[in-house]
Design a protein around this motif. Structure first.
Motif, short mmCIF file in Angstrom:
data_model
loop_
_atom_site.label_atom_id
_atom_site.label_comp_id
_atom_site.label_asym_id
_atom_site.label_seq_id
_atom_site.Cartn_x
_atom_site.Cartn_y
_atom_site.Cartn_z
N LEU A 19 -73.10 -119.25 -32.70
CA LEU A 19 -73.36 -118.22 -33.70
C LEU A 19 -73.84 -118.80 -35.03
N SER A 23 -77.19 -117.39 -36.79
CA SER A 23 -77.28 -116.94 -38.17
C SER A 23 -78.57 -117.41 -38.84
N LYS A 33 -78.28 -108.76 -31.03
CA LYS A 33 -78.16 -107.38 -31.49
C LYS A 33 -78.54 -106.40 -30.38
N HIS A 54 -69.89 -117.94 -40.40
CA HIS A 54 -69.34 -116.64 -40.00
C HIS A 54 -69.93 -115.53 -40.87
N ALA A 58 -72.72 -112.53 -39.77
CA ALA A 58 -72.41 -111.11 -39.97
C ALA A 58 -73.40 -110.46 -40.92
N VAL A 110 -67.51 -108.73 -37.25
CA VAL A 110 -67.48 -110.02 -36.54
C VAL A 110 -66.09 -110.61 -36.79
N ARG A 112 -63.14 -113.43 -35.87
CA ARG A 112 -62.96 -114.79 -35.33
C ARG A 112 -61.47 -115.12 -35.24
N VAL A 246 -64.86 -115.40 -30.79
CA VAL A 246 -65.44 -114.44 -31.73
C VAL A 246 -65.77 -113.16 -30.97
N VAL A 248 -67.81 -109.45 -31.55
CA VAL A 248 -68.74 -108.69 -32.39
C VAL A 248 -68.80 -107.29 -31.81
N ARG A 271 -62.13 -111.57 -40.36
CA ARG A 271 -63.09 -110.53 -40.01
C ARG A 271 -64.10 -110.30 -41.13
#
Length: 280
Positions: A19, A23, A33, A54, A58, A110, A112, A246, A248, A271
């Motif tokens: 992730l 990002s 997505k 993270h 997000a 998101v 974790r 994680v 989502v 979160r």
């Protein structure tokens, strides 16, 4: 990237992806997505990511939101630390959609896992599109134009002093949402009542109420029935956490329930909630 569905209704595990990389990679993020809109909640194991990564991942979905009670990590605005280690009480062990008490509830989140108990502490997600689709037709017709109020005061505020509770309610007054909302990206119809919902706003009409008992407890019984739809196992996926996991999820089309069955073991989650739109 590999995607493995977990149940027929909801949820998929995504493998061979980091992730932190997502990002920074527009194409990879777009694939994630797309999978999220299809499966509604995605799970990733062994994600060795930083708090900055993270938040960055997000933020690809949209702006992050703070929480008026829990607050955010000072160095990473929008990252809420949900640490359960010194208090058995939990707000998460009810079926709910995050921020339903906001005018614009969260689009998604998101989450974790930092630390979790050896057993217990699972989380359940529910497909609220299917919960609506499989309602009896007469119920769909009855609730099609209904609207309901939602509030933070009777949940987070309940353990506060009366003065603090009232101030929380004044700072975040009750909001009104459609009982059936439309997903802004997929067009799906969603049953949109849950743990923060208090009552219908427009139930007392000549079509629904002949005598007082039709409104009370009639409206409350209908609302309880609708809220209980989230507890149907066929609409659910249940995830057993490991450190580094994680999740989502699309907060618009799902509800979730964090089991509070692990006391006195600690459970530490972080979160990032993503701001959403006004439900229609």
């Amino acid at each position: 990237m590999k995607i493995k569905p977990i149940t027929p209704a909801i949820g998929a595990q995504v493998m061979d992806v980091h992730l932190g990389e997502a990002s920074r990679d527009t194409e990879l993020f777009a694939q994630i997505k797309s999978a999220l809109l299809k499966h509604k909640v995605l799970f990733f194991r062994n994600q060795d990511i930083t708090r900055a990564e993270h938040v960055a991942f997000a933020s690809r979905f949209g702006k992050l939101e703070d929480h008026p009670v829990v607050g955010s990590d000072p160095e990473h605005p929008g990252l809420v630390r949900i640490y359960r280690s010194d208090n058995k009480h939990s707000y998460e062990n009810s079926y709910h959609s995050d921020g339903l008490w906001r005018q614009s509830p969260a689009m998604g989140a998101v989450l974790r896992c930092i630390e979790c108990p050896e057993i217990g502490g699972d989380t359940i997600w529910v497909n609220m599109v299917q919960a609506y689709e499989e309602l009896p037709q007469e119920i769909q017709q009855k609730i099609g134009n209904l609207r309901a109020k939602a509030s933070i005061e009777h949940s987070f505020g309940a353990v506060m002093t009366p003065e603090a509770r009232l101030k929380l309610g004044q700072d975040h007054p009750p909001v009104e949402h459609p009982v059936v909302r439309t997903h802004p990206e997929t067009g799906e119809k969603i049953l949109y009542v849950g743990g923060f919902t208090t009552h219908f706003a427009n139930y007392s009409t000549p079509e629904n109420v002949r005598h007082g008992i039709d409104k009370m407890p009639g409206a409350a019984l209908l609302l309880n029935y609708l809220v209980s739809r989230a507890s149907i196992p066929e609409y659910q996926v249940r995830w057993s956490w490991q450190p580094g996991d994680v999740a989502v999820w699309d907060n618009r089309s799902t509800q979730h329930y964090a089991l509070n069955d692990y006391w006195p073991a600690p459970r530490k989650m972080e979160r990032a909630g993503i701001k959403g739109d006004v439900p229609h």
